[in-house]
Design an enzyme around this catalytic site. Sequence first.
Site, PDB file in Angstrom:
ATOM      1  N   GLU A 172      43.911  41.963  44.417  1.00 56.80           N
ATOM      2  CA  GLU A 172      42.937  42.880  43.745  1.00 56.80           C
ATOM      3  C   GLU A 172      42.488  44.125  44.627  1.00 56.80           C
ATOM      4  O   GLU A 172      41.588  44.114  45.178  1.00 56.80           O
ATOM      5  CB  GLU A 172      41.798  41.918  43.411  1.00 56.80           C
ATOM      6  CG  GLU A 172      41.896  40.819  42.318  1.00 56.80           C
ATOM      7  CD  GLU A 172      40.692  40.372  41.922  1.00 56.80           C
ATOM      8  OE1 GLU A 172      39.698  40.307  42.553  1.00 56.80           O
ATOM      9  OE2 GLU A 172      40.774  39.312  41.019  1.00 56.80           O
ATOM     10  N   GLU A 388      44.643  34.049  38.451  1.00 57.72           N
ATOM     11  CA  GLU A 388      43.323  33.542  38.497  1.00 57.72           C
ATOM     12  C   GLU A 388      42.503  33.801  37.243  1.00 57.72           C
ATOM     13  O   GLU A 388      42.759  34.648  36.383  1.00 57.72           O
ATOM     14  CB  GLU A 388      42.310  34.565  39.493  1.00 57.72           C
ATOM     15  CG  GLU A 388      42.627  34.383  40.660  1.00 57.72           C
ATOM     16  CD  GLU A 388      41.650  35.180  41.768  1.00 57.72           C
ATOM     17  OE1 GLU A 388      40.511  35.384  41.365  1.00 57.72           O
ATOM     18  OE2 GLU A 388      42.105  35.575  42.935  1.00 57.72           O
TER      19      GLU A 388
HETATM   20  C1  FCB Z   1      38.347  37.404  42.192  1.00 54.70           C
HETATM   21  C2  FCB Z   1      38.913  37.015  43.815  1.00 54.70           C
HETATM   22  C3  FCB Z   1      38.475  35.843  44.079  1.00 54.70           C
HETATM   23  C4  FCB Z   1      37.327  35.166  43.673  1.00 54.70           C
HETATM   24  C5  FCB Z   1      37.078  35.310  42.160  1.00 54.70           C
HETATM   25  C6  FCB Z   1      35.788  34.863  41.579  1.00 54.70           C
HETATM   26  O1  FCB Z   1      38.285  38.692  42.121  1.00 54.70           O
HETATM   27  O2  FCB Z   1      40.266  37.306  43.907  1.00 54.70           O
HETATM   28  O3  FCB Z   1      38.631  35.425  45.391  1.00 54.70           O
HETATM   29  O4  FCB Z   1      36.124  35.997  44.387  1.00 54.70           O
HETATM   30  O5  FCB Z   1      37.329  36.708  41.889  1.00 54.70           O
END
Ligand code: FCB
Length: 498
Positions: A172, A388
């Site tokens: 990110e 994620e």
């Molecule tokens: C993402 C991050 C991860 C965590 C989630 C909730 O942006 O990559 O580390 O903080 O959000």
Amino acid sequence: MTDPHALLAARFPADFRFGVATSAYQIEGSLDADGRGPSIWDTFASRANAIERGETAAIACDHYRRWRDDIELIASLGVDSYRFSIAWPRIQPTGRGPVNEAGLAFYDRLVDGLLAKGIRPFPTLYHWDLPQALEDEGGWATRDTAERYAEYAALVADRLGDRVGEWSLFNEPYIFTSRGYLLGRYAPGKRSLRGFLRSVHTVVRAHALGYRAIKAVQPHLKVGSVFAMAPVEPATTSDADIEAARYGDALFNRIFIDPLMQGAYPQAFLDGVPIRALDIQEGDMAAIHTPLDFIGVNCYYRLIISAGEQLPDDLPLLFFGIRADTRGTGGHADFTVTQDTVTSLLSAFGRSEGERTEMGWEIWPRALHDVLVSLNIQYPGLPLHVCESGCAFADKPGDDGIVHDESRIAYHRAHLSSVADAIGAGANVRSYHAWSLYDNFEWASGYRPRFGIVHVDYKSQRRTLKQSAEWYREMIRAAAATRTMVITRSPADRPAYR
Ligand code: FCB
């Protein structure tokens, strides 16, 4: 096929991987062990009011010491992919120089332990924990940090590349550059427009240099990166809101991907910034053009964007044109004050229809489908990984000792279904990783948000599978059963259609 798990599972291709995700800083603890150097998050967390309740990641989930048991637990879920990150300050304590063998040995063991269980190790090389020594020289706002990063990436790939085939360069980039160098909410806690713009260009360069450095070590390795992405919608059909949404899309979704994949920053972004501040040097844009082997997607919400009412004309639209959602309780989407009059970068705003998680993020499963499908339209056939996907709820074990997190089950079911829809629409999605394996240190929010499918009692370090983990395991089991059925069926068993 009446089993609801099987119905969902059967919508994924046979070689699709189901996994779980974590990051080093959020779970490892042991911040001084085996020669690890300080990182920008250690420094940031020691500042007053930087982290809720003054919490730190000193122990977190104590994974650095409990890794062996943790692998057993991961394996017990039936997953066949584990996304984790490698802590640069463990490998090069000051961000440069030779490998710190004791630090590298940790990941070496982890990789071997995962492979022994048939789980793909899927590492990310940078999940926000820059060695402090490099920040002391300017961090990502300094051009040279890209060269340091490429050296680090090559060192690690050289040592683990015989067993790890797929590498993510960054996690990110938009989130850590904007929140770290512009908004001051994440490490290193700086607030500077110029610093932010420079950090963008350095991190884009670091992608390109890192990509090439890994390929130079082992050309067959697959190298991609992981981006926070969200579909953007204008809040109304007014020209101003549509323009703001276009702008928000360029910023949030494309300032890193476009230069790498296409060799140019999105025009909407360039139109809004003092271009000199990016510090683009001769030859940079050609060197940056390095189409990635895969794209990782983290999608937690959609963005509904509206234009700000007042646009002071002495600063670029970027920093004034878009309104904030002030109702969020924390986390990425509540980009708030950056300078006296600046209210936000961009955010989910206004008419949100879905329910919200503990982070204040709107639950909108369709967002994941939309991001995957639009990536596939732009880059047909490119392998995509959901790196994620998950949600925070204030869950804890009930009197029966069980964590009844039905909302999280519903979240993952809906998001997996959204991924299956995207695959059905032609997107080449290869894997899904639940964020997160464990409740963990959620950056500036500390330990309050619980994203895990496994509950962690931070005092005893006891791990308890939540119902969502049991659900995920059943779903994966159903997927495996569907596959076995197809693969082992002999011709003689096939029904004869005449
Ligand atoms: C993402 C991050 C991860 C965590 C989630 C909730 O942006 O990559 O580390 O903080 O959000």
